[in-house]
Design a protein around this motif. Sequence first.
Motif, PDB file in Angstrom:
ATOM      1  N   PRO A   1      59.577  23.010 160.765  1.00 62.52           N
ATOM      2  CA  PRO A   1      58.622  21.911 160.590  1.00 62.52           C
ATOM      3  C   PRO A   1      57.200  22.368 160.938  1.00 62.52           C
ATOM      4  O   PRO A   1      57.006  23.414 161.555  1.00 62.52           O
ATOM      5  CB  PRO A   1      59.116  20.858 161.582  1.00 62.52           C
ATOM      6  N   GLU A   2      56.234  21.581 160.543  1.00 60.25           N
ATOM      7  CA  GLU A   2      54.832  21.877 160.848  1.00 60.25           C
ATOM      8  C   GLU A   2      54.611  21.806 162.359  1.00 60.25           C
ATOM      9  O   GLU A   2      55.016  20.833 163.005  1.00 60.25           O
ATOM     10  CB  GLU A   2      53.909  20.883 160.146  1.00 60.25           C
ATOM     11  N   LEU A   3      53.963  22.807 162.924  1.00 62.19           N
ATOM     12  CA  LEU A   3      53.697  22.831 164.362  1.00 62.19           C
ATOM     13  C   LEU A   3      52.816  21.665 164.786  1.00 62.19           C
ATOM     14  O   LEU A   3      52.921  21.162 165.904  1.00 62.19           O
ATOM     15  CB  LEU A   3      53.027  24.145 164.763  1.00 62.19           C
ATOM     16  N   GLU A   4      51.942  21.229 163.889  1.00 62.61           N
ATOM     17  CA  GLU A   4      51.009  20.150 164.206  1.00 62.61           C
ATOM     18  C   GLU A   4      51.709  18.832 164.520  1.00 62.61           C
ATOM     19  O   GLU A   4      51.101  17.951 165.130  1.00 62.61           O
ATOM     20  CB  GLU A   4      50.024  19.951 163.040  1.00 62.61           C
ATOM     21  N   THR A   5      52.963  18.678 164.138  1.00 63.79           N
ATOM     22  CA  THR A   5      53.668  17.418 164.369  1.00 63.79           C
ATOM     23  C   THR A   5      54.180  17.276 165.807  1.00 63.79           C
ATOM     24  O   THR A   5      54.685  16.218 166.167  1.00 63.79           O
ATOM     25  CB  THR A   5      54.860  17.256 163.395  1.00 63.79           C
ATOM     26  N   PHE A   6      54.021  18.321 166.621  1.00 61.98           N
ATOM     27  CA  PHE A   6      54.538  18.293 167.990  1.00 61.98           C
ATOM     28  C   PHE A   6      53.397  18.238 169.003  1.00 61.98           C
ATOM     29  O   PHE A   6      52.304  18.743 168.748  1.00 61.98           O
ATOM     30  CB  PHE A   6      55.414  19.525 168.246  1.00 61.98           C
ATOM     31  N   ASP A   7      53.692  17.638 170.156  1.00 58.83           N
ATOM     32  CA  ASP A   7      52.707  17.537 171.233  1.00 58.83           C
ATOM     33  C   ASP A   7      52.632  18.813 172.058  1.00 58.83           C
ATOM     34  O   ASP A   7      51.599  19.118 172.651  1.00 58.83           O
ATOM     35  CB  ASP A   7      53.061  16.371 172.172  1.00 58.83           C
ATOM     36  N   PHE A   8      53.748  19.552 172.146  1.00 59.85           N
ATOM     37  CA  PHE A   8      53.774  20.833 172.856  1.00 59.85           C
ATOM     38  C   PHE A   8      54.773  21.754 172.166  1.00 59.85           C
ATOM     39  O   PHE A   8      55.634  21.303 171.406  1.00 59.85           O
ATOM     40  CB  PHE A   8      54.105  20.663 174.346  1.00 59.85           C
ATOM     41  N   LEU A   9      54.630  23.054 172.442  1.00 58.54           N
ATOM     42  CA  LEU A   9      55.475  24.057 171.791  1.00 58.54           C
ATOM     43  C   LEU A   9      56.146  24.944 172.831  1.00 58.54           C
ATOM     44  O   LEU A   9      55.559  25.253 173.865  1.00 58.54           O
ATOM     45  CB  LEU A   9      54.635  24.937 170.863  1.00 58.54           C
ATOM     46  N   VAL A  10      57.352  25.370 172.513  1.00 62.07           N
ATOM     47  CA  VAL A  10      58.059  26.380 173.296  1.00 62.07           C
ATOM     48  C   VAL A  10      58.356  27.516 172.327  1.00 62.07           C
ATOM     49  O   VAL A  10      58.963  27.294 171.279  1.00 62.07           O
ATOM     50  CB  VAL A  10      59.370  25.828 173.898  1.00 62.07           C
ATOM     51  N   LEU A  11      57.887  28.706 172.659  1.00 63.38           N
ATOM     52  CA  LEU A  11      58.070  29.869 171.797  1.00 63.38           C
ATOM     53  C   LEU A  11      58.929  30.891 172.526  1.00 63.38           C
ATOM     54  O   LEU A  11      58.742  31.109 173.722  1.00 63.38           O
ATOM     55  CB  LEU A  11      56.719  30.484 171.433  1.00 63.38           C
ATOM     56  N   GLY A  12      59.834  31.530 171.801  1.00 65.39           N
ATOM     57  CA  GLY A  12      60.695  32.537 172.410  1.00 65.39           C
ATOM     58  C   GLY A  12      60.681  33.824 171.612  1.00 65.39           C
ATOM     59  O   GLY A  12      60.742  33.798 170.382  1.00 65.39           O
ATOM     60  N   SER A  13      60.601  34.953 172.334  1.00 69.41           N
ATOM     61  CA  SER A  13      60.529  36.239 171.652  1.00 69.41           C
ATOM     62  C   SER A  13      61.122  37.352 172.498  1.00 69.41           C
ATOM     63  O   SER A  13      60.883  37.415 173.701  1.00 69.41           O
ATOM     64  CB  SER A  13      59.071  36.593 171.360  1.00 69.41           C
ATOM     65  N   PRO A  14      61.850  38.252 171.844  1.00 68.49           N
ATOM     66  CA  PRO A  14      62.212  39.470 172.547  1.00 68.49           C
ATOM     67  C   PRO A  14      60.989  40.379 172.647  1.00 68.49           C
ATOM     68  O   PRO A  14      60.044  40.251 171.854  1.00 68.49           O
ATOM     69  CB  PRO A  14      63.294  40.099 171.665  1.00 68.49           C
ATOM     70  N   VAL A  15      61.024  41.262 173.624  1.00 72.07           N
ATOM     71  CA  VAL A  15      59.990  42.274 173.778  1.00 72.07           C
ATOM     72  C   VAL A  15      60.663  43.617 173.508  1.00 72.07           C
ATOM     73  O   VAL A  15      61.616  43.979 174.203  1.00 72.07           O
ATOM     74  CB  VAL A  15      59.376  42.257 175.193  1.00 72.07           C
TER      75      VAL A  15
END
Length: 182
Positions: free
Chosen positions: A37-51
């Motif tokens: 979904p569009e990120l703009e539709t959310f009040d906050f974001l949680v992002l996850g990534s391997p390093v």
Amino acid sequence: MDGAIFYTSKYGSTRDYANWIAEATGLGVFDIKGNIPELETFDFLVLGSPVFYGKLRIAKWMRSHSEAISSKPTLLFTVSGTAEGAKLDGTTPTGLPQQMIEHIHHVGLRGRQSPRQLKWFDRMVLKLMARATPDKQAAREAKQGFDHVDKASIQPAVELITTWQATDDAASPAATSADLRA
């Protein structure tokens, strides 16, 4: 406040953490390689990534969505083979705009590595790293693998998210784990 989890995973540890955080918070979870979904539709974001090799696998995606990410409270959880402590907590993403780095709250989580599941290139790099490191434990883990994935370690992320969910002003959360400004 409404948020969502967006992640990418190479061998599955980050996916596991994303699903556990979703289970604990009720947030939707989306693999960035699929339809999202569009990120703009959310009040906050949680992002996850391997390093991998000191680099975030989600960095390019984050740069392409920098305006949306920088405009709202954002938690980034990273997953790596780094040992617990200052090195894990201090993992900072490279290649991201400074404004974004200053804005993001960070939680470092430990991952897993099974040599049999690794691609040939990753196995070779780990063998070279094992030979070069003076840390015998790290060398052994690079060769033999490890599994440090721990569901309980998501607690700092869950606490921050529930704080954001309970407030109308997520831009000023009460407390964070380690954030990238530290």
